[in-house]
Scaffold this active site. Structure first.
Site, short mmCIF file in Angstrom:
data_model
loop_
_atom_site.label_atom_id
_atom_site.label_comp_id
_atom_site.label_asym_id
_atom_site.label_seq_id
_atom_site.Cartn_x
_atom_site.Cartn_y
_atom_site.Cartn_z
N GLY A 264 0.82 -1.21 0.00
CA GLY A 264 0.00 0.00 0.00
C GLY A 264 0.85 1.26 0.00
O GLY A 264 0.69 2.14 -0.83
N HIS A 300 -1.59 6.03 8.70
CA HIS A 300 -0.74 4.92 9.13
C HIS A 300 0.75 5.24 8.86
O HIS A 300 1.59 5.11 9.74
CB HIS A 300 -1.17 3.65 8.38
CG HIS A 300 -0.35 2.44 8.68
ND1 HIS A 300 -0.75 1.48 9.58
CD2 HIS A 300 0.86 2.03 8.21
CE1 HIS A 300 0.17 0.54 9.64
NE2 HIS A 300 1.16 0.84 8.81
N GLU A 301 1.03 5.64 7.63
CA GLU A 301 2.44 5.91 7.29
C GLU A 301 2.97 7.09 8.10
O GLU A 301 4.10 7.08 8.56
CB GLU A 301 2.60 6.18 5.79
CG GLU A 301 2.06 5.09 4.87
CD GLU A 301 2.47 3.69 5.24
OE1 GLU A 301 3.56 3.51 5.81
OE2 GLU A 301 1.68 2.75 4.98
#
Ligand code: PHE
Ligand code: ZN
Length: 876
Positions: A264, A300-301
């Site tokens: 992703g 998230h990142e």
């Protein structure tokens, strides 16, 4: 070829040499990129002068190796098994190497590769060794200075981690930029991007008042798809300050969108690289689900900047340390800004469908594995999703405030270090005073615990006794399992639907409490309970376990209506539907008429007429359990019976409740301009569920509604929902023109074309497999692009169970052919795609034989470590 060997956690040794400083120079060229590396090395005090220097490298053409400016002869070093070894080196020295690599032919998409018009990197977990000789392990942290040299026309943009400190022109129409990243980092967080890219700029003021420049780099045509990711990034930055007190630590934060990407996205320090599918969005091209997914991945990142980068993993066995925690953080973020109960339902459904299947299959592994052949195979639902559930249990056990004190201490104590799962859990034990020794077993033990709960009511004493047993089935290599510490959140519902006060040993626990199951079997006695109380167990999915309790259908209907826990209202609906569908499966197997339980119809009628839940939850309740989840509940899986029974259940609900679905459909018509807001998303979700039932009823009128919705062309969520219904119907006269029109309209947009591929190959009709074969020849398809492979092959093999499992074995054969080809091109993707072929253990004998046959055929190939490991486990 030698058999690939496993690496064991117990063999861990600290690195003999640390890298104080790393200086890199890239001279970019598609097929001959030159990388000059200068490492300032220092021997670890634990090691003596006989400690050899060992560096990792893969596919490198080595042109020079020098120590303190002195070039080594080829006899002064060895290159073997992807390692460069120098036996005798000083305690402190400078190592220079020069290598040549070939990004244009890098189809594995690890290391430095070419994607469309750009160069980009992917280094986690072990891609950096495909760039240069290096101690490519996460416990070696170094500051990096990187000079990127490129062509002024073709690579006007040259990016790497940190801040740009120098740029300039060079002869031959070349130019360079030098980047400096002041934060020590492991090599897996290194990144480089070069190409002709456009930039969208914004800025963020941190809580301490520092200004951070935000840059989103994309190819020019994608400029119209950047707003959402930028807005999501700013929301994430604010959230991490508020929820965790974490502030960003550089002056610049960059995101780049690339089309060819195995996963992703990637949290490289200051320069996150994203699969374009995980970052680009606009209402015309992107569904609600994708908007929410993108928001979650951007967050998230970003969150990894602390949970992963500032504090990283000592070795790859600790992968869940960063991933489990970061998934928990992104789940909390999404839950705070969207529908919290729906987020929980989605996450739990994913876990208990796909992660439970992983736990029950040949590749089952603990959240912290103790050995692996290829670490890339361990970016799994177990590490990510079960890892997040463990952190969630900790947070619930300790309470939010204590958990926050624990995370503060964790970040403070281990800042700049590479640590282990124990370090995280120990900090939590320290701040709470809890004994988490037994809790640690969650990390070590593979498999899904099975809870069996029973209640016994004593009318005379007005006491209800609840007994819960736990047992974890054996998994490969782990025969005997120990009892876990399982938090079971629960309540009791009175016959009148009111919550009952929970009195245990004379002590009042409110109407909702957490039972701590620690033994193989435990008992709780509730006092003052009237007859007819119904237990509501495992509220909010308080632990990643299977739960068996003999609820009657009336009790499930009762929970559906009255449980104060939204998650359990949904769960009760799923269980009630499961019982009804299983009954129909038996009828299917006997060739009898499949009649849907009237209680389910009545329960649905009630939901539709007097909805007590918000629309988002209601839409989830109205969706019948997926075929995959139904299969998870069976000891023997009958593919056709599951599909047939579920389909019949949908049709009968549609026939009986046509008017109700119709009025829900009309009541949720939207007139406002599209926005991916929770309210709008909820309405669209509910409306499209209603439409799917209407179409299932088969009335031409319903298909016309779908066509009208498709033609209204209001937003991609509604268009895609309508297109799917048309394309999955038997009416080729409606489906084919819509598919054709959609394909022509979006031929220029590969992300929309992915949706087009997936929509076609998930149709239940018997021609789906032929369509896959046909579409593999479509000019927009490429086996080298992971998104295309997922959209076509992944969607077919994972979401079209009846057709993948065709009894003539063609589905298996098709997948095996693809895996064999991918094994040579992109082993990481090959090993992911093969998974459906390994899940044969509970199928009928004929299918088992066919699937094993294809696995054997794959085994005859010269296999990558990735595919080798999975095939060996599957055939063991
Ligand atoms: N570390 C990435 C994430 O979880 C995932 C990833 C792994 C990406 C390996 C690429 C390669 O955010
Ligand atoms: Zn991650």
């Amino acid at each position: 070829m030698a058999e690939p060997q496993a690496i064991h956690l117990s063999d861990y040794r600290p690195p003999a040499y640390r890298v104080e400083k790393t200086e890199l120079t890239f001279d970019l060229d598609p097929s001959t990129t030159r990388v000059r590396t200068r490492l300032h090395l220092q021997r670890h005090p634990e090691y003596g002068e006989d400690a050899a220097l060992t560096l990792h490298g893969h596919g490198l053409t080595t042109e020079r190796v020098a120590i303190d400016g002195q070039a080594l002869l080829e006899s002064e070093y060895r290159i073997e098994d992807d390692q460069l070894v120098i036996d005798r080196v000083p305690a402190e020295f400078v190592l220079d190497t020069e290598v040549v690599i070939d990004p244009a032919n890098n189809t594995a998409l690890e290391g430095l590769y070419v994607s469309g018009p750009m160069f980009c990197t992917q280094c986690e977990p072990e891609g950096f060794r495909r760039i240069t000789w290096y101690p490519d392990r996460p416990d070696v942290m170094s500051v990096f200075t990187t000079t990127v040299i490129g062509d002024r026309q073709r690579q006007p943009v040259l990016l790497s981690n940190g801040n740009p400190i120098e740029r300039g022109e060079l002869p031959n129409d070349r130019h360079f930029v030098t980047w400096e990243d002041p934060h020590p980092k492991p090599s897996y967080l290194f990144a480089l991007v070069a190409g002709s890219l456009e930039c969208v700029r914004d800025s963020f003021t941190t809580m301490s008042g520092r200004e951070v420049a935000l840059e989103l780099w994309v190819e020019a045509p994608n400029l119209e798809k950047t707003d959402w990711a930028m807005a999501s990034l700013k929301r994430a930055m604010t959230w991490d300050e508020e929820a965790y007190g974490r502030e960003y630590d550089l002056d610049l934060f960059m995101i780049v969108a690339v089309d060819d990407f195995n996963m992703g996205a990637m949290e490289n320090k200051g320069l996150n690289i994203f699969n374009s599918a995980a970052v680009l969005a606009n209402p015309q091209t992107t569904t609600d689900a994708a908007f929410q997914r993108i928001e979650g991945i951007v967050a998230h990142e970003y969150f990894h900047n602390w949970s992963g980068n500032r504090v990283t993993c000592r070795d790859w066995f600790q992968l869940a340390l960063k991933e489990g925690f970061t998934v928990f953080r992104d789940q909390s973020f999404s839950s705070d800004i969207n529908s919290a109960p729906v987020k929980r339902i989605e996450d739990a459904a994913l876990l208990r469908t796909l992660q439970f299947a992983e736990d029950a299959g040949p590749t089952a592994h603990p959240v912290r594995p103790d050995h692996f052949i290829e670490i890339s195979n361990f970016y799994t639902l177990t590490i990510y999703e079960k890892g997040a559930e463990i952190v969630r249990m900790l947070s619930n056990l300790l309470g939010e405030e204590t958990f926050r004190r624990g995370s503060d201490l964790y970040f403070e104590r281990f800042d700049g270090q590479a640590v282990r799962v124990e370090d995280f859990v120990d900090v939590m034990a320290e701040v709470s005073g809890e004994d988490l020794t037994q809790f640690m077993r969650w990390y070590a033990q593979a498999g899904t615990p099975q809870l069996t709960a029973r209640s016994d009511y004593n009318a005379e004493q007005r006491q209800l006794t609840l007994t819960i047993r736990q047992q974890t089935p054996p998994t490969p290599g782990q025969e005997d399992k120990q009892a876990l510490h399982v938090p079971v959140r629960m309540g009791l519902l009175g016959a009148d639907g009111e919550p009952i006060k929970l009195v245990i040993n004379g002590e009042s626990n409110g109407t909702d409490t957490v039972l701590h199951l620690r033994e193989a079997e435990q008992r709780w006695v509730f006092d003052d309970v009237d007859e007819g109380a119904v237990p509501s167990l495992l509220r909010g999915f308080s632990a990643p376990v299977r739960l068996d309790y003999p609820w009657s259908r009336d009790e499930l209907s009762h929970l559906m209506r009255f449980d104060e826990d939204g998650f359990n209202r949904w769960d009760a609906t799923q269980r009630l539907a499961l019982i009804a569908i299983e009954e129909m499966m038996v009828a299917h197997q006997r060739g009898e008429l499949m009649a849907l339980d009237a209680r389910l119809i009545e329960a649905f009628r009630h939901l539709l007429r007097e909805p007590t839940d918000d629309k988002a939850v209601l839409a989830e309740m109205l969706r019948l359990p997926s075929e995959a989840w139904i299969a998870e509940q069976q000891t023997r899986v009958d593919i056709d019976a599951i599909h047939g029974a579920r389909r019949a259940a949908i049709e009968q609900l549609a026939d009986n409740l046509f008017a109700e679905f119709e009025s829900v459909y009309h009541a949720n018509q939207q007139t406002d301009a599209y926005a991916p807001t929770p309210d709008q998303i909820a309405s669209r979700s509910l409306r499209n569920v209603a439409l799917s039932y209407l179409v299932a009823n088969g009335e031409p009128e319903a298909l016309n509604m779908a066509r009208a919705q498709y033609e209204a062309d209001h937003n991609m969520t509604d268009v895609r929902a309508a297109l799917t219904l048309l394309a999955h119907s038997d009416r080729a006269d409606l489906g084919d023109p819509a598919i054709r029109a959609f394909g022509e309209r979006w031929a220029h947009d590969s992300l929309v074309m992915d949706q087009w591929f997936a929509t076609q190959v998930t149709r239940p009709q018997a021609d789906a497999l032929e369509r896959v074969r046909f579409l593999m020849k479509h000019p927009a398809f490429s086996i080298k692009n992971p998104n295309r492979v997922r959209a076509l092959i992944g969607a077919f093999t994972q979401q079209n169970r009846v057709n993948f499992h065709r009894l003539d074995g063609q589905g298996y054969q098709l997948l095996a052919d693809v895996v064999i080809e991918l094994n040579r091109l992109n082993p990481e993707i090959a090993a992911r795609m093969i998974v459906p072929l390994t899940r044969y253990h509970r199928l009928d004998e004929q299918r088992q034989k066919l699937m094993r046959g294809e696995l054997e055929r794959i085994r005859k190939e010269e296999l990558s470590r990735n595919v080798y490991e999975v095939v060996e486990k599957a055939l063991a």
